[in-house]
Design a protein around this motif. Structure first.
Motif, PDB file in Angstrom:
ATOM      1  N   VAL A  57      64.233  38.213  18.260  1.00 29.02           N
ATOM      2  CA  VAL A  57      65.148  38.500  17.147  1.00 29.02           C
ATOM      3  C   VAL A  57      65.899  37.237  16.715  1.00 29.02           C
ATOM      4  CG1 VAL A  57      67.153  39.861  16.405  1.00 29.02           C
ATOM      5  CG2 VAL A  57      65.363  40.928  17.794  1.00 29.02           C
ATOM      6  N   GLY A  58      66.485  36.526  17.688  1.00 33.36           N
ATOM      7  CA  GLY A  58      67.307  35.353  17.354  1.00 33.36           C
ATOM      8  C   GLY A  58      66.491  34.163  16.907  1.00 33.36           C
ATOM      9  N   PHE A  59      65.345  33.944  17.551  1.00 32.15           N
ATOM     10  CA  PHE A  59      64.533  32.769  17.223  1.00 32.15           C
ATOM     11  C   PHE A  59      63.489  33.090  16.148  1.00 32.15           C
ATOM     12  CE2 PHE A  59      61.044  29.697  18.416  1.00 32.15           C
ATOM     13  CZ  PHE A  59      61.678  28.550  17.967  1.00 32.15           C
ATOM     14  N   ILE A  60      62.529  33.971  16.440  1.00 35.08           N
ATOM     15  CA  ILE A  60      61.389  34.173  15.526  1.00 35.08           C
ATOM     16  C   ILE A  60      61.801  34.843  14.214  1.00 35.08           C
ATOM     17  CG2 ILE A  60      59.234  35.493  15.218  1.00 35.08           C
ATOM     18  CD1 ILE A  60      58.476  34.743  18.040  1.00 35.08           C
ATOM     19  N   LEU A  61      62.558  35.943  14.278  1.00 34.93           N
ATOM     20  CA  LEU A  61      62.898  36.648  13.034  1.00 34.93           C
ATOM     21  C   LEU A  61      63.800  35.792  12.151  1.00 34.93           C
ATOM     22  CD1 LEU A  61      63.400  40.373  14.183  1.00 34.93           C
ATOM     23  CD2 LEU A  61      61.323  39.236  13.354  1.00 34.93           C
ATOM     24  N   ILE A  62      64.790  35.121  12.763  1.00 33.16           N
ATOM     25  CA  ILE A  62      65.711  34.290  11.966  1.00 33.16           C
ATOM     26  C   ILE A  62      64.981  33.064  11.401  1.00 33.16           C
ATOM     27  CG2 ILE A  62      67.890  32.987  11.979  1.00 33.16           C
ATOM     28  CD1 ILE A  62      68.757  35.661  12.674  1.00 33.16           C
ATOM     29  N   ALA A  63      64.107  32.444  12.208  1.00 31.36           N
ATOM     30  CA  ALA A  63      63.346  31.294  11.703  1.00 31.36           C
ATOM     31  C   ALA A  63      62.436  31.712  10.550  1.00 31.36           C
ATOM     32  CB  ALA A  63      62.539  30.651  12.826  1.00 31.36           C
ATOM     33  N   GLY A  64      61.835  32.895  10.661  1.00 29.71           N
ATOM     34  CA  GLY A  64      61.004  33.416   9.573  1.00 29.71           C
ATOM     35  C   GLY A  64      61.813  33.573   8.294  1.00 29.71           C
ATOM     36  N   LEU A  85      68.539  25.520   6.076  1.00 37.73           N
ATOM     37  CA  LEU A  85      69.035  24.646   7.153  1.00 37.73           C
ATOM     38  C   LEU A  85      69.835  25.417   8.196  1.00 37.73           C
ATOM     39  CD1 LEU A  85      69.780  21.420   7.553  1.00 37.73           C
ATOM     40  CD2 LEU A  85      71.882  22.116   6.467  1.00 37.73           C
ATOM     41  N   MET A  86      70.786  26.238   7.723  1.00 37.39           N
ATOM     42  CA  MET A  86      71.686  26.954   8.630  1.00 37.39           C
ATOM     43  C   MET A  86      70.954  28.047   9.412  1.00 37.39           C
ATOM     44  SD  MET A  86      74.378  25.331   8.544  1.00 37.39           S
ATOM     45  CE  MET A  86      75.235  26.390   9.715  1.00 37.39           C
ATOM     46  N   LEU A  87      70.063  28.785   8.733  1.00 39.18           N
ATOM     47  CA  LEU A  87      69.296  29.827   9.437  1.00 39.18           C
ATOM     48  C   LEU A  87      68.430  29.200  10.526  1.00 39.18           C
ATOM     49  CD1 LEU A  87      68.288  32.178   6.466  1.00 39.18           C
ATOM     50  CD2 LEU A  87      69.705  32.810   8.426  1.00 39.18           C
ATOM     51  N   HIS A  88      67.835  28.026  10.215  1.00 37.08           N
ATOM     52  CA  HIS A  88      67.041  27.333  11.237  1.00 37.08           C
ATOM     53  C   HIS A  88      67.913  26.843  12.386  1.00 37.08           C
ATOM     54  CE1 HIS A  88      62.931  27.495  10.108  1.00 37.08           C
ATOM     55  NE2 HIS A  88      63.050  26.845   8.974  1.00 37.08           N
ATOM     56  N   LEU A  89      69.148  26.441  12.088  1.00 36.85           N
ATOM     57  CA  LEU A  89      70.058  25.986  13.144  1.00 36.85           C
ATOM     58  C   LEU A  89      70.455  27.152  14.055  1.00 36.85           C
ATOM     59  CD1 LEU A  89      71.439  23.418  14.184  1.00 36.85           C
ATOM     60  CD2 LEU A  89      73.428  24.008  12.789  1.00 36.85           C
ATOM     61  N   ILE A  90      70.705  28.319  13.438  1.00 35.69           N
ATOM     62  CA  ILE A  90      71.005  29.522  14.215  1.00 35.69           C
ATOM     63  C   ILE A  90      69.809  29.894  15.093  1.00 35.69           C
ATOM     64  CG2 ILE A  90      71.458  32.024  14.063  1.00 35.69           C
ATOM     65  CD1 ILE A  90      73.036  31.366  11.428  1.00 35.69           C
ATOM     66  N   ALA A  91      68.596  29.829  14.503  1.00 34.94           N
ATOM     67  CA  ALA A  91      67.371  30.129  15.264  1.00 34.94           C
ATOM     68  C   ALA A  91      67.216  29.155  16.435  1.00 34.94           C
ATOM     69  CB  ALA A  91      66.149  30.056  14.349  1.00 34.94           C
ATOM     70  N   LEU A  92      67.483  27.890  16.177  1.00 39.11           N
ATOM     71  CA  LEU A  92      67.369  26.872  17.238  1.00 39.11           C
ATOM     72  C   LEU A  92      68.377  27.149  18.362  1.00 39.11           C
ATOM     73  CD1 LEU A  92      66.127  24.223  18.293  1.00 39.11           C
ATOM     74  CD2 LEU A  92      67.778  22.967  16.891  1.00 39.11           C
ATOM     75  N   GLY A  93      69.616  27.491  17.977  1.00 41.40           N
ATOM     76  CA  GLY A  93      70.642  27.827  18.974  1.00 41.40           C
ATOM     77  C   GLY A  93      70.225  29.020  19.823  1.00 41.40           C
ATOM     78  N   ALA A  94      69.730  30.080  19.163  1.00 41.24           N
ATOM     79  CA  ALA A  94      69.264  31.268  19.891  1.00 41.24           C
ATOM     80  C   ALA A  94      68.078  30.905  20.775  1.00 41.24           C
ATOM     81  CB  ALA A  94      68.882  32.374  18.903  1.00 41.24           C
ATOM     82  N   GLY A  95      67.185  30.050  20.268  1.00 43.59           N
ATOM     83  CA  GLY A  95      66.000  29.636  21.027  1.00 43.59           C
ATOM     84  C   GLY A  95      66.364  28.866  22.283  1.00 43.59           C
ATOM     85  N   GLY A 160      54.038  21.244   9.243  1.00 45.70           N
ATOM     86  CA  GLY A 160      54.632  21.212  10.581  1.00 45.70           C
ATOM     87  C   GLY A 160      55.420  22.482  10.848  1.00 45.70           C
ATOM     88  N   GLY A 161      56.224  22.896   9.871  1.00 43.71           N
ATOM     89  CA  GLY A 161      57.045  24.098  10.016  1.00 43.71           C
ATOM     90  C   GLY A 161      56.195  25.340  10.219  1.00 43.71           C
ATOM     91  N   MET A 162      55.133  25.464   9.406  1.00 47.45           N
ATOM     92  CA  MET A 162      54.279  26.652   9.529  1.00 47.45           C
ATOM     93  C   MET A 162      53.514  26.628  10.843  1.00 47.45           C
ATOM     94  SD  MET A 162      53.483  27.828   5.715  1.00 47.45           S
ATOM     95  CE  MET A 162      51.778  27.709   5.972  1.00 47.45           C
ATOM     96  N   PHE A 163      53.072  25.452  11.264  1.00 40.53           N
ATOM     97  CA  PHE A 163      52.358  25.330  12.541  1.00 40.53           C
ATOM     98  C   PHE A 163      53.271  25.706  13.711  1.00 40.53           C
ATOM     99  CE2 PHE A 163      51.278  22.879  16.336  1.00 40.53           C
ATOM    100  CZ  PHE A 163      50.024  23.404  16.593  1.00 40.53           C
ATOM    101  N   ILE A 164      54.493  25.190  13.725  1.00 37.50           N
ATOM    102  CA  ILE A 164      55.433  25.481  14.815  1.00 37.50           C
ATOM    103  C   ILE A 164      55.792  26.969  14.835  1.00 37.50           C
ATOM    104  CG2 ILE A 164      57.751  25.009  15.730  1.00 37.50           C
ATOM    105  CD1 ILE A 164      57.379  22.146  14.371  1.00 37.50           C
ATOM    106  N   PHE A 165      55.945  27.547  13.636  1.00 43.31           N
ATOM    107  CA  PHE A 165      56.237  28.984  13.553  1.00 43.31           C
ATOM    108  C   PHE A 165      55.082  29.798  14.137  1.00 43.31           C
ATOM    109  CE2 PHE A 165      56.455  33.074  11.261  1.00 43.31           C
ATOM    110  CZ  PHE A 165      57.693  33.483  11.713  1.00 43.31           C
ATOM    111  N   PHE A 166      53.841  29.394  13.804  1.00 41.99           N
ATOM    112  CA  PHE A 166      52.655  30.067  14.333  1.00 41.99           C
ATOM    113  C   PHE A 166      52.596  29.929  15.864  1.00 41.99           C
ATOM    114  CE2 PHE A 166      48.023  30.241  15.250  1.00 41.99           C
ATOM    115  CZ  PHE A 166      47.793  31.539  14.820  1.00 41.99           C
ATOM    116  N   LEU A 167      52.951  28.760  16.355  1.00 38.13           N
ATOM    117  CA  LEU A 167      52.997  28.518  17.806  1.00 38.13           C
ATOM    118  C   LEU A 167      54.031  29.437  18.473  1.00 38.13           C
ATOM    119  CD1 LEU A 167      51.266  26.449  19.304  1.00 38.13           C
ATOM    120  CD2 LEU A 167      53.180  24.846  19.214  1.00 38.13           C
TER     121      LEU A 167
END
Ligand code: ASC
Length: 214
Positions: A57-64, A85-95, A160-167
């Motif tokens: 929820v915190g990482f994958i859904l927010i990063a999406g 930027l901010m949603l990705h930062l929140i996702a990174l923090g949760a991750g 890069g972003g799409m590849f990392i998301f797929f990973l």
């Protein structure tokens, strides 16, 4: 001959619905079928549940949602960019917190670190995600490259972003496999969460590459 343009709008709306469905399934799974959440507990599964929740929820859904921000935030480009930027930062923090809870769970339940494919994929994913965020921040936000450099980095940033998301999605699949016990009600929820995450990857990827609707 006539040509047709498929816009991102319907797939993006579908991706939003998948976010709600996955969040609901994961909450029902971890709160009802499993034993809920705790950072400190004698029952270590509660710590593992925090890991699972933070990653899905915190990482994958927010990063999406962050990836789709340019198609979904109904505001000026600058605001969409700040949202991205901010949603990705929140996702990174949760991750990062989610990875921490994985180590905490392993240590307290007496297991060895970094032995599974899941842990290897996950470590690679979170490191690449952090690197991608930092590169994006320095290139596009502060201090920001010159415009020609921004433009030539853009396809690498997008790919890069799409590849990392797929990973990240692949990592989630291996994590879900590790938590699958048997095909009862709970097992069905776990498997359907995995299927929905595959659909989410498609929805997010198409949302990013298709043009916005007018
Ligand atoms: C930015 C920004 C963009 C790109 C573009 C180069 O910082 O907001 O849209 O860089 O200028 O592709």
């Amino acid at each position: 001959s006539r040509s047709y343009q498929v816009s991102a709008t319907p797939v993006t709306m579908l991706a939003h619905l998948i976010v709600v469905a996955v969040a609901a399934l994961v909450l029902v799974w971890l709160l009802h079928f499993e034993e809920g959440f705790a950072f400190k507990a004698a029952n270590k599964i509660k710590i593992l549940n925090v890991h699972t929740f933070l990653m899905i929820v915190g990482f994958i859904l927010i990063a999406g949602e962050a990836i789709m921000a340019y198609k979904t935030i109904p505001a000026k480009r600058k605001v969409q960019k700040a949202g991205h930027l901010m949603l990705h930062l929140i996702a990174l923090g949760a991750g990062v917190l989610g990875v921490y809870t994985a180590f905490k769970y392993k240590h307290e339940s007496g297991g060895k670190d970094m032995v599974t494919l899941h842990s290897w994929l996950g470590m690679i994913t979170i490191c690449l995600f952090g690197l991608q965020w930092v590169l994006g921040f320095f290139s596009y936000v502060f201090p920001g490259s010159e415009m020609s450099a921004r433009a030539s980095y853009m396809p690498w940033h997008v790919f890069g972003g799409m590849f990392i998301f797929f990973l990240a999605i692949c990592t989630a699949q291996t994590g879900l496999l590790q938590r699958f016990k048997t095909l009862n009600q709970e097992g069905l929820i776990v498997n359907f969460t995995g299927l929905l995450l595959v659909l989410f990857a498609i929805g997010v990827g198409l949302s990013a590459v298709l043009p916005r609707g007018y």
